[in-house]
Design a protein around this motif. Structure first.
Motif, PDB file in Angstrom:
ATOM      1  N   LEU A  57      47.226  37.822  34.830  1.00  0.00           N
ATOM      2  CA  LEU A  57      46.081  38.226  35.643  1.00  0.00           C
ATOM      3  C   LEU A  57      46.415  38.191  37.134  1.00  0.00           C
ATOM      4  O   LEU A  57      47.114  37.295  37.608  1.00  0.00           O
ATOM      5  CB  LEU A  57      44.890  37.301  35.356  1.00  0.00           C
ATOM      6  CG  LEU A  57      43.562  37.670  36.023  1.00  0.00           C
ATOM      7  CD1 LEU A  57      42.962  38.900  35.345  1.00  0.00           C
ATOM      8  CD2 LEU A  57      42.577  36.506  35.934  1.00  0.00           C
ATOM      9  N   ARG A  59      44.578  38.897  41.195  1.00  0.00           N
ATOM     10  CA  ARG A  59      43.344  39.020  41.983  1.00  0.00           C
ATOM     11  C   ARG A  59      43.698  39.677  43.309  1.00  0.00           C
ATOM     12  O   ARG A  59      44.707  39.337  43.928  1.00  0.00           O
ATOM     13  CB  ARG A  59      42.748  37.629  42.231  1.00  0.00           C
ATOM     14  CG  ARG A  59      41.471  37.633  43.061  1.00  0.00           C
ATOM     15  CD  ARG A  59      41.008  36.206  43.329  1.00  0.00           C
ATOM     16  NE  ARG A  59      41.941  35.485  44.192  1.00  0.00           N
ATOM     17  CZ  ARG A  59      41.919  35.545  45.530  1.00  0.00           C
ATOM     18  NH1 ARG A  59      41.035  36.301  46.147  1.00  0.00           N
ATOM     19  NH2 ARG A  59      42.784  34.852  46.237  1.00  0.00           N
ATOM     20  N   VAL A  75      43.677  35.623  27.474  1.00  0.00           N
ATOM     21  CA  VAL A  75      42.381  36.173  27.857  1.00  0.00           C
ATOM     22  C   VAL A  75      41.536  36.318  26.596  1.00  0.00           C
ATOM     23  O   VAL A  75      42.012  36.780  25.565  1.00  0.00           O
ATOM     24  CB  VAL A  75      42.527  37.528  28.594  1.00  0.00           C
ATOM     25  CG1 VAL A  75      43.184  38.572  27.718  1.00  0.00           C
ATOM     26  CG2 VAL A  75      41.164  38.012  29.081  1.00  0.00           C
ATOM     27  N   PHE A 137      39.897  42.356  39.860  1.00  0.00           N
ATOM     28  CA  PHE A 137      40.958  41.834  39.003  1.00  0.00           C
ATOM     29  C   PHE A 137      41.860  42.961  38.506  1.00  0.00           C
ATOM     30  O   PHE A 137      41.430  44.105  38.359  1.00  0.00           O
ATOM     31  CB  PHE A 137      40.372  41.127  37.783  1.00  0.00           C
ATOM     32  CG  PHE A 137      39.731  39.799  38.075  1.00  0.00           C
ATOM     33  CD1 PHE A 137      40.469  38.755  38.614  1.00  0.00           C
ATOM     34  CD2 PHE A 137      38.388  39.583  37.792  1.00  0.00           C
ATOM     35  CE1 PHE A 137      39.882  37.527  38.868  1.00  0.00           C
ATOM     36  CE2 PHE A 137      37.795  38.360  38.043  1.00  0.00           C
ATOM     37  CZ  PHE A 137      38.544  37.320  38.580  1.00  0.00           C
ATOM     38  N   ILE A 139      44.818  43.190  35.248  1.00  0.00           N
ATOM     39  CA  ILE A 139      45.411  42.440  34.150  1.00  0.00           C
ATOM     40  C   ILE A 139      46.533  43.279  33.525  1.00  0.00           C
ATOM     41  O   ILE A 139      46.402  44.498  33.400  1.00  0.00           O
ATOM     42  CB  ILE A 139      44.340  42.063  33.091  1.00  0.00           C
ATOM     43  CG1 ILE A 139      44.876  40.995  32.136  1.00  0.00           C
ATOM     44  CG2 ILE A 139      43.824  43.285  32.342  1.00  0.00           C
ATOM     45  CD1 ILE A 139      43.787  40.345  31.298  1.00  0.00           C
TER      46      ILE A 139
END
Length: 208
Positions: A57, A59, A75, A137, A139
């Motif tokens: 992940l 940010r 996740v 986000f 991923i």
């Protein structure tokens, strides 16, 4: 100058003696502190797992105008058994620290990350740091198939949540209309009763 080999037999004797001390004598030593098993709560006990995948992940840091790694781990998409609300939770593999924790709502939109078919991006009101913050986000999964499955599942959930919200809104509207009708009916009955009592009062006055 002494040869190191001359000291080896003595060292071996010391090791043998030490090993002899460690031999099992049959005596049982009770532990000083008795550790009891403690039930660990994750906060996920009232939820069903819809999806569970390994991923990395990121940010987006607005101040630095760059992507920053948030963590590598698992996740999950979890559906609450009573409310049917679904949240996305991701924990770091080793520390189990939460790096993403937010509801999947009707407005949640997954988009493919530019230049990578193994990644996708989305906006969310995240609660991973203990307060609601708007985050962007990204991923990344180990395969294109996993990324597609994650994206499709989230979009299906978002669509279903939208339908649930519409249904709840319609039910709330119907309930409000029903309450309004009952209130109007009660008010009308009160007015009728007051009008019916008025002539009776006049008759009494007339008789008097």
């Amino acid at each position: 100058m002494a040869d190191p080999a001359e000291h080896r037999p003595a060292e071996e004797e010391e090791e043998a003696a030490a090993a002899g001390e460690d031999e099992d004598t049959g005596a049982q030593v009770a532990p000083i502190v008795k550790l009891e098993e403690v039930a660990v709560t994750t906060g996920e006990e009232e939820e069903d797992v819809l999806l569970d995948m390994k991923a990395k992940l990121y940010r987006f840091d607005k101040e630095g105008n760059q992507w920053k790694e948030r963590g590598t781990g698992t996740v999950k998409l979890l559906k609450h058994k009573e409310t049917s609300k679904v949240r996305l939770v991701m924990r770091q593999a080793k520390t189990l620290k939460i790096c993403a924790n937010h509801l999947v709502v009707a407005t949640t939109k997954m988009q493919e990350h530019a230049g990578s078919d193994k990644s996708c991006v989305w906006h969310a009101l995240d609660f991973a740091d203990g307060e609601l913050k708007e985050e962007l986000f990204a991923i990344r999964f180990g395969s294109v198939e996993n990324c597609k499955k994650f994206k499709d599942t989230v979009e299906e959930i978002a669509e279903q949540q939208g339908k649930n919200e519409e249904k709840e809104s319609e039910e709330a509207s119907s309930a409000a209309e029903l309450v309004e009708k009952l209130t109007v009916t009660e008010a009308t009955q009160e007015e009728t009763t007051e009008k019916g009592e008025a002539p009776a009062a006049d008759d009494k006055d007339a008789k008097a």
